[in-house]
Design a protein around this motif. Structure first.
Motif, PDB file in Angstrom:
ATOM      1  N   THR A   1       1.011  -0.987  -0.012  1.00  0.00           N
ATOM      2  CA  THR A   1       0.025  -0.116   0.104  1.00  0.00           C
ATOM      3  C   THR A   1       1.314   1.156   0.143  1.00  0.00           C
ATOM      4  O   THR A   1       1.830   1.316   1.353  1.00  0.00           O
ATOM      5  CB  THR A   1      -0.751  -0.254   1.557  1.00  0.00           C
ATOM      6  N   PRO A   2       0.620   2.669  -0.737  1.00  0.00           N
ATOM      7  CA  PRO A   2       1.114   3.652  -0.881  1.00  0.00           C
ATOM      8  C   PRO A   2       1.312   4.180   0.181  1.00  0.00           C
ATOM      9  O   PRO A   2      -0.103   4.342   0.817  1.00  0.00           O
ATOM     10  CB  PRO A   2       0.990   4.285  -2.264  1.00  0.00           C
ATOM     11  N   HIS A   3       2.476   4.735   0.870  1.00  0.00           N
ATOM     12  CA  HIS A   3       2.164   5.673   2.227  1.00  0.00           C
ATOM     13  C   HIS A   3       2.274   4.848   3.333  1.00  0.00           C
ATOM     14  O   HIS A   3       2.782   5.659   4.738  1.00  0.00           O
ATOM     15  CB  HIS A   3       1.603   6.664   1.747  1.00  0.00           C
ATOM     16  N   VAL A   4       2.155   3.437   3.346  1.00  0.00           N
ATOM     17  CA  VAL A   4       1.696   2.591   3.729  1.00  0.00           C
ATOM     18  C   VAL A   4       2.613   1.748   4.150  1.00  0.00           C
ATOM     19  O   VAL A   4       4.182   2.131   5.680  1.00  0.00           O
ATOM     20  CB  VAL A   4       0.757   1.817   4.120  1.00  0.00           C
ATOM     21  N   GLY A   5       2.694   1.073   3.445  1.00  0.00           N
ATOM     22  CA  GLY A   5       4.451  -0.295   3.300  1.00  0.00           C
ATOM     23  C   GLY A   5       5.541  -0.090   2.522  1.00  0.00           C
ATOM     24  O   GLY A   5       6.358   0.080   3.283  1.00  0.00           O
ATOM     25  N   ASP A   6       5.015   1.264   1.438  1.00  0.00           N
ATOM     26  CA  ASP A   6       6.034   0.667   0.675  1.00  0.00           C
ATOM     27  C   ASP A   6       7.474   3.147   1.321  1.00  0.00           C
ATOM     28  O   ASP A   6       8.854   2.283   1.348  1.00  0.00           O
ATOM     29  CB  ASP A   6       5.433   2.243  -1.055  1.00  0.00           C
ATOM     30  N   PRO A   7       7.016   3.096   2.647  1.00  0.00           N
ATOM     31  CA  PRO A   7       8.082   3.943   2.977  1.00  0.00           C
ATOM     32  C   PRO A   7       8.932   3.190   3.343  1.00  0.00           C
ATOM     33  O   PRO A   7      10.031   3.379   4.083  1.00  0.00           O
ATOM     34  CB  PRO A   7       6.618   4.899   3.800  1.00  0.00           C
ATOM     35  N   ALA A   8       8.479   2.652   3.778  1.00  0.00           N
ATOM     36  CA  ALA A   8       9.553   0.854   4.802  1.00  0.00           C
ATOM     37  C   ALA A   8      10.907   0.851   3.617  1.00  0.00           C
ATOM     38  O   ALA A   8      12.012   0.670   4.820  1.00  0.00           O
ATOM     39  CB  ALA A   8       8.863  -0.410   4.777  1.00  0.00           C
TER      40      ALA A   8
ATOM     41  N   THR B   1       4.846  -3.569   9.701  1.00  0.00           N
ATOM     42  CA  THR B   1       5.733  -4.577   9.648  1.00  0.00           C
ATOM     43  C   THR B   1       5.621  -5.920   8.537  1.00  0.00           C
ATOM     44  O   THR B   1       6.363  -6.532   8.930  1.00  0.00           O
ATOM     45  CB  THR B   1       4.730  -5.098  10.616  1.00  0.00           C
ATOM     46  N   PHE B   2       4.735  -5.679   8.153  1.00  0.00           N
ATOM     47  CA  PHE B   2       4.854  -6.935   7.391  1.00  0.00           C
ATOM     48  C   PHE B   2       5.887  -6.783   6.029  1.00  0.00           C
ATOM     49  O   PHE B   2       6.224  -7.548   5.432  1.00  0.00           O
ATOM     50  CB  PHE B   2       3.157  -7.689   6.283  1.00  0.00           C
ATOM     51  N   THR B   3       5.552  -5.695   5.238  1.00  0.00           N
ATOM     52  CA  THR B   3       6.043  -5.037   4.296  1.00  0.00           C
ATOM     53  C   THR B   3       7.566  -5.270   4.942  1.00  0.00           C
ATOM     54  O   THR B   3       9.276  -5.829   4.566  1.00  0.00           O
ATOM     55  CB  THR B   3       6.199  -3.885   3.918  1.00  0.00           C
ATOM     56  N   SER B   4       7.885  -4.900   6.466  1.00  0.00           N
ATOM     57  CA  SER B   4       9.475  -4.661   6.032  1.00  0.00           C
ATOM     58  C   SER B   4       9.927  -6.080   6.482  1.00  0.00           C
ATOM     59  O   SER B   4      11.076  -6.866   6.268  1.00  0.00           O
ATOM     60  CB  SER B   4       9.232  -4.062   7.983  1.00  0.00           C
ATOM     61  N   LEU B   5       8.883  -7.141   6.949  1.00  0.00           N
ATOM     62  CA  LEU B   5       9.187  -8.387   7.389  1.00  0.00           C
ATOM     63  C   LEU B   5       9.496  -9.064   6.134  1.00  0.00           C
ATOM     64  O   LEU B   5      10.696  -9.974   5.333  1.00  0.00           O
ATOM     65  CB  LEU B   5       8.396  -9.139   8.018  1.00  0.00           C
ATOM     66  N   ALA B   6       9.059  -8.310   5.242  1.00  0.00           N
ATOM     67  CA  ALA B   6       8.896  -9.279   3.408  1.00  0.00           C
ATOM     68  C   ALA B   6      10.355  -8.330   2.584  1.00  0.00           C
ATOM     69  O   ALA B   6      11.217  -9.239   2.533  1.00  0.00           O
ATOM     70  CB  ALA B   6       7.903  -8.484   2.589  1.00  0.00           C
ATOM     71  N   VAL B   7      11.064  -7.635   3.470  1.00  0.00           N
ATOM     72  CA  VAL B   7      11.976  -6.724   2.081  1.00  0.00           C
ATOM     73  C   VAL B   7      13.438  -7.605   3.194  1.00  0.00           C
ATOM     74  O   VAL B   7      14.345  -8.179   2.484  1.00  0.00           O
ATOM     75  CB  VAL B   7      12.312  -5.428   3.026  1.00  0.00           C
ATOM     76  N   LYS B   8      13.183  -8.119   4.822  1.00  0.00           N
ATOM     77  CA  LYS B   8      14.366  -8.887   5.275  1.00  0.00           C
ATOM     78  C   LYS B   8      14.506 -10.532   4.418  1.00  0.00           C
ATOM     79  O   LYS B   8      15.547 -10.777   3.971  1.00  0.00           O
ATOM     80  CB  LYS B   8      14.705  -8.673   7.018  1.00  0.00           C
ATOM     81  N   ASN B   9      12.846 -10.238   4.554  1.00  0.00           N
ATOM     82  CA  ASN B   9      12.935 -12.351   3.640  1.00  0.00           C
ATOM     83  C   ASN B   9      13.438 -12.048   2.333  1.00  0.00           C
ATOM     84  O   ASN B   9      14.421 -12.674   2.185  1.00  0.00           O
ATOM     85  CB  ASN B   9      12.158 -13.250   3.892  1.00  0.00           C
TER      86      ASN B   9
ATOM     87  N   ASN C   1      -4.383   5.081  10.742  1.00  0.00           N
ATOM     88  CA  ASN C   1      -4.868   4.036   9.733  1.00  0.00           C
ATOM     89  C   ASN C   1      -6.275   4.280   9.096  1.00  0.00           C
ATOM     90  O   ASN C   1      -6.366   3.509   7.910  1.00  0.00           O
ATOM     91  CB  ASN C   1      -6.264   3.504  11.530  1.00  0.00           C
ATOM     92  N   THR C   2      -6.164   5.646   8.741  1.00  0.00           N
ATOM     93  CA  THR C   2      -7.397   5.955   7.582  1.00  0.00           C
ATOM     94  C   THR C   2      -7.426   5.734   6.881  1.00  0.00           C
ATOM     95  O   THR C   2      -7.305   5.456   5.690  1.00  0.00           O
ATOM     96  CB  THR C   2      -7.353   7.546   8.226  1.00  0.00           C
ATOM     97  N   VAL C   3      -5.968   5.726   6.224  1.00  0.00           N
ATOM     98  CA  VAL C   3      -5.197   5.694   5.439  1.00  0.00           C
ATOM     99  C   VAL C   3      -5.388   4.144   4.121  1.00  0.00           C
ATOM    100  O   VAL C   3      -5.036   4.421   3.373  1.00  0.00           O
ATOM    101  CB  VAL C   3      -3.712   6.181   4.591  1.00  0.00           C
ATOM    102  N   VAL C   4      -5.424   3.450   5.108  1.00  0.00           N
ATOM    103  CA  VAL C   4      -5.952   1.584   4.737  1.00  0.00           C
ATOM    104  C   VAL C   4      -7.337   1.411   5.038  1.00  0.00           C
ATOM    105  O   VAL C   4      -7.473   0.133   5.309  1.00  0.00           O
ATOM    106  CB  VAL C   4      -4.840   0.620   5.726  1.00  0.00           C
ATOM    107  N   SER C   5      -7.997   2.321   5.707  1.00  0.00           N
ATOM    108  CA  SER C   5     -10.118   2.319   5.794  1.00  0.00           C
ATOM    109  C   SER C   5     -10.200   2.344   3.950  1.00  0.00           C
ATOM    110  O   SER C   5      -9.719   2.341   3.178  1.00  0.00           O
ATOM    111  CB  SER C   5     -10.289   3.326   6.122  1.00  0.00           C
ATOM    112  N   GLY C   6     -11.479   1.520   4.255  1.00  0.00           N
ATOM    113  CA  GLY C   6     -12.511   1.764   2.783  1.00  0.00           C
ATOM    114  C   GLY C   6     -11.993   2.933   2.680  1.00  0.00           C
ATOM    115  O   GLY C   6     -12.551   3.438   1.628  1.00  0.00           O
ATOM    116  N   GLY C   7     -12.242   3.998   3.327  1.00  0.00           N
ATOM    117  CA  GLY C   7     -12.166   5.173   3.052  1.00  0.00           C
ATOM    118  C   GLY C   7     -13.621   6.814   2.210  1.00  0.00           C
ATOM    119  O   GLY C   7     -13.487   7.655   2.726  1.00  0.00           O
TER     120      GLY C   7
END
Length: 855
Positions: free
Chosen positions: A173-180, A203-211, A282-288
């Motif tokens: 998700t832009p501005h959520v996962g990709d800043p990592a 967290t999940f994006t960070s773990l993906a990067v590490k793995n 959390n707003t940026v990952v909500s339905g909006g």
């Protein structure tokens, strides 16, 4: 969900209590031989271990019980026990990305060892030094699963280091996962390894990067993958930072950014403190979408036959919105609502969440009676216009939509009216707070649009658990914020880019305003009974002291990602409904620290016993799958039958899943959603729309499938679901025929608020369906698997209508304000879909305006 700095979690760097095992600890060795149990504190609760010992050796460490979050704690659960056995000591490195879980296991093992006679002594653990590793030079790909799917990295190695890292493909998700990415890539290159800190909120994006780095390094023939995984960067704290502002806002989600922008518009200087790597919360990952009836799109008593309306903001004319099937039934139920004081006598015998037919017979809390009376008069006027048309053969879906502020208020009231699990207590939204956010919500869209946000101006759709068609759909911003030649889109573009520009660029105080990212607020500064600032710590340990001359706004969100806290406070869901396997739609940073900060300053809380579950969540990771029950059906995977009205409240839908779903990989309440594949799913759906068939129709394991009715049997067999496809087919046909013939209220499970058949049928000139044209054969169906996960915590800091935080005596705490999900008392025991966005922005602006008024 995990803390990112070991030192912040358990102070492992520096002095710590570690075990040494001198021969005098037990009679004939280091330990008294045997098997011992121990307990330590993890992220979500206690971790229990069983440790088998000989007189001189740790033979095995087994984790026998834990409540840690699957997917985040996995590496710690797997690696820490074996590391302890290998090291023959509890003094082992934690697993990056699962620090608190790691420390919980270590603590539990120490507890067990102490029972075996191991001596505990104070010692100092030296920071581990990175180990040189080498590679076969070249560029290699590594892939690992992130939040939304595979993350593939192109990693370039020299013979003795990492020289470059690029993202080859990602659905994060832009501005959520990709800043990592940029943060972790820089650290990994410097560390020459993957043992770097995860990024808070990703967290999940960070773990993906590490793995993914680990996989690429393995392909490059790394000389020691174990050392590669441990090599890290220690960020040294800089000189303490101190500053003074008029207003300090803690948390930069929707409520925080609204408070900050409004305060800046009010001429005040503002500091925003945000623990994540980007604003958005959390707003940026909500339905909006946000709930607010737009009068120009709805039926008007003053001009009942009007088919168009003028939006006062842009002066343009738009077609009025049509009603959904079944709305008249709901309006008639409200029209007949008993006006006596609410009576919960014998409620165990009659109350069923979502059943307003029964609820309406038991009265109303009297502060809401004036709203109910006004609403009844509005409904009478509408029905006087609508019923002659219905009798003349006009389908309900061709009538202009009825939607008023009073209806929104009253549905928020009864949609949140809930008992606790044993019916000993009831909760519902505070009348003043509900009226305030609904009424002031009328100005939200104009306020955002004035700053550059854009919305779809001619629709009022619905989303899951909303109860009515009054959502407002975002588009984005009408300007290019980052210089890439494109306007910002989505929730980010509508809700954050415009107010951020106000805060930092266009307001009179812009040059003095600031946003501090990756900075965690720790404590409020209280002087002479007044909150005067915030103590915080940056990601590298740098201490921050922020003074606020006029007010502090806490807007840190709820704690739905803190499953342990949800379990500990729960008095609504039945025991064992929420467990360690329960997942969340929330970002990992939603832990409830803002509530704890407020409590330390003397704040009262309210409604903490109630947490909303989101029924349309992915089975594999709990994240929001988006959607709505107006166009879909939910099927019991065992019986093949519908089991509830899909347009009901979210807690009703979640309870239905628990009662009718199956278990999949430990996740309870897994059900099947079926819809016509030509119907797009509302929200930022990760697999596109029917216009992008490559992603829309792709199989995503235990998420989505596109099949025709004759292919359902093979799909069920493939997934190991023992379900008769013919039963499902007949259920769909019976459902569609009832909808086409206006007998949806006669179904075994009646349906209201529906907008789409599952199969296909032509419409006649009057808008009704041609039943003879109906077909299900060959129709592409969207099949999805969904389950409940934690979504929104109803409770939080007690506030008044000006968003002053209240103490336990009900008095305002001077200088302290709160906005958004960190507060309680607004939504009762269940929140309507779309009410969060409007409430958090209204409350943020309200807090800022209260600060101006108070000073």
């Amino acid at each position: 969900m995990k803390r990112v700095k070991t030192s912040a979690a358990y102070a492992l760097i520096g002095t710590a209590l570690l075990f040494a095992f001198p021969s005098c600890s037990a009679k004939n060795g280091k330990y008294t031989a045997g098997t011992y149990t121990g307990t330590g504190k993890g992220r979500n609760g206690d971790i229990e271990v069983s440790v088998k010992l000989t007189a001189d050796k740790i033979q095995s460490v087994e984790i026998t019980k834990h409540e840690e979050t699957k997917g985040i704690s996995d590496n710690a659960i797997k690696e820490i026990p074996s590391s302890i056995v290998k090291a023959q000591s509890a003094n082992v490195d934690t697993v990056s990305g699962a620090t608190i879980t790691s420390n919980g296991i270590i603590e539990a093992v120490k507890d067990a060892l102490s029972k075996a006679g191991a001596k505990e002594e104070a010692t100092t653990k030296e920071a581990r030094k990175n180990v040189a590793v080498s590679y076969k030079a070249g560029t290699y790909q590594g892939t690992a699963n992130g939040m939304n799917g595979p993350v593939t990295l192109d990693v370039t190695f020299s013979e003795n280091g990492i020289s470059d890292i690029k993202v080859a493909s990602s659905k994060e998700t832009p501005h959520v996962g990709d800043p990592a990415y940029d943060i972790m890539f820089k650290d990994a290159i410097q560390a020459n390894g993957s043992g770097v800190d995860i990024v808070s909120g990703a967290t999940f994006t960070s773990l993906a990067v590490k793995n993914a780095l680990n996989e690429a390094a393995t392909k490059a023939g790394v000389s020691s993958i174990d050392d590669f995984k441990k090599n890290t960067v220690v960020h040294e704290a800089q000189a303490p930072i101190e500053g003074t502002y008029d207003v300090v806002v803690v948390g930069a989600g929707g409520a925080g950014i609204a408070a900050a922008a409004q305060a800046a518009q009010n001429g005040q200087t503002v500091l925003v403190i945000e623990k994540n790597a980007e604003i958005g919360g959390n707003t940026v990952v909500s339905g909006g979408q946000f709930q607010s009836a737009m009068p120009y799109l709805c039926w008007e008593k003053s001009n009942p036959d009007a088919t168009t309306g003028v939006y006062p903001v842009d002066g343009k004319t738009y077609n009025k919105v049509k009603s959904a099937h079944g709305n008249i039934t709901v309006l008639k139920t409200i029209l007949n609502w008993d006006e006596k004081p609410f009576d919960a006598t014998d409620a165990q015998k009659w109350f069923v969440a979502g059943d307003i037919t029964n609820l309406s017979k038991h009265g109303v809390h009297q502060e809401y009676l004036p709203i109910l009376k006004e609403l009844k008069n509005e409904i009478k006027d509408y029905l006087a216009w609508a019923e002659p048309r219905l009798k003349a053969g006009t389908p309900e879906s061709e009538l202009t939509l009825f939607s008023t502020i009073n209806l929104h208020i009253f549905q928020t009231y009864y949609g949140g009216l809930r008992p606790n699990a044993d019916f000993s207590d009831w909760i519902y939204g505070n009348y003043d707070l509900v009226c305030q956010f609904v009424r002031d919500g009328q100005d939200l869209k104009p306020w955002l649009e004035a700053q550059g946000a854009t919305f779809v101006e001619d629709i009022q759709p619905t989303i899951v658990g909303a109860l009515w068609n009054r959502e407002n759909q975002y588009i984005g911003a009408n300007f290019d914020a980052d210089g890439d030649g494109k306007n910002e889109v989505g929730q980010w573009g509508s809700y954050f880019v415009p107010p951020r520009r106000t805060l930092l660029e266009t307001s009179a105080t812009a040059k003095d305003n600031k946003i501090m990212l990756r900075t965690t607020a720790k404590n409020l500064i209280v002087e002479n009974g007044r909150v005067t600032g915030v103590k915080a710590v940056m990601y590298d340990g740098t201490e921050v002291t922020a003074h606020a001359t006029k007010g502090v706004v806490i807007s840190t969100g709820g704690y739905a990602a803190n499953i342990g806290k949800v379990v500990a406070t729960n008095k609504y869901w039945k025991k064992d409904a929420i467990t360690s396997h329960t997942q969340t739609t929330n970002r990992s940073s939603m832990q409830g620290e803002g509530i704890e900060m407020g409590e330390k300053a003397g704040a009262a809380t309210t409604g903490m016993e109630y947490t909303q579950l989101m029924p349309i969540s992915w089975v594999d990771n709990g994240q929001l799958a988006f959607g709505g029950g107006d166009y879909a059906i939910y099927i019991n995977p065992t019986t093949g039958k519908r089991y509830l009205n899909e347009t009901g409240e979210r807690d009703v839908l979640s309870l239905g899943e628990f009662n009718n779903g199956i278990e999949h990989n430990g996740v309870m309440g897994t059900v099947i959603e079926i819809a016509n594949s030509d119907r797009a799913i509302p929200g930022p759906y990760p697999y596109g729309t029917p216009k992008t068939p490559d992603t829309w129709e792709q199989d995503v394991e235990w998420r989505q499938y596109t099949r025709t009715i004759d292919q359902l049997g093979d799909l069920f067999k493939e997934l190991g679901i023992n379900l008769d496809a013919n039963t499902v087919k007949q259920e769909i046909i019976d459902y569609d025929k009832a909808l086409m013939t206006g007998t949806e209220d006669k179904l075994a499970v009646p349906k209201t608020g529906w907008t789409r058949l599952i199969g296909n049928a032509n419409k006649k000139a009057d808008g009704s369906y041609d039943v003879n044209s109906y077909t299900l054969d060959g129709v592409k169906l969207k099949i999805r698997f969904l389950a409940p996960s934690t979504h929104h915590t109803m409770g939080g800091l007690a506030v008044d209508i000006n968003r002053h935080v209240l103490d336990k005596s009900g008095n305002p705490i001077k200088g302290l304000y709160a906005a958004g999900e960190v507060t309680g008392g607004i939504h009762g025991g269940n929140r309507l879909g779309g009410n969060a966005i409007v409430e958090i922005f209204v409350s943020g602006r309200t807090a800022a305006n209260a600060i101006k008024a108070d000073n």
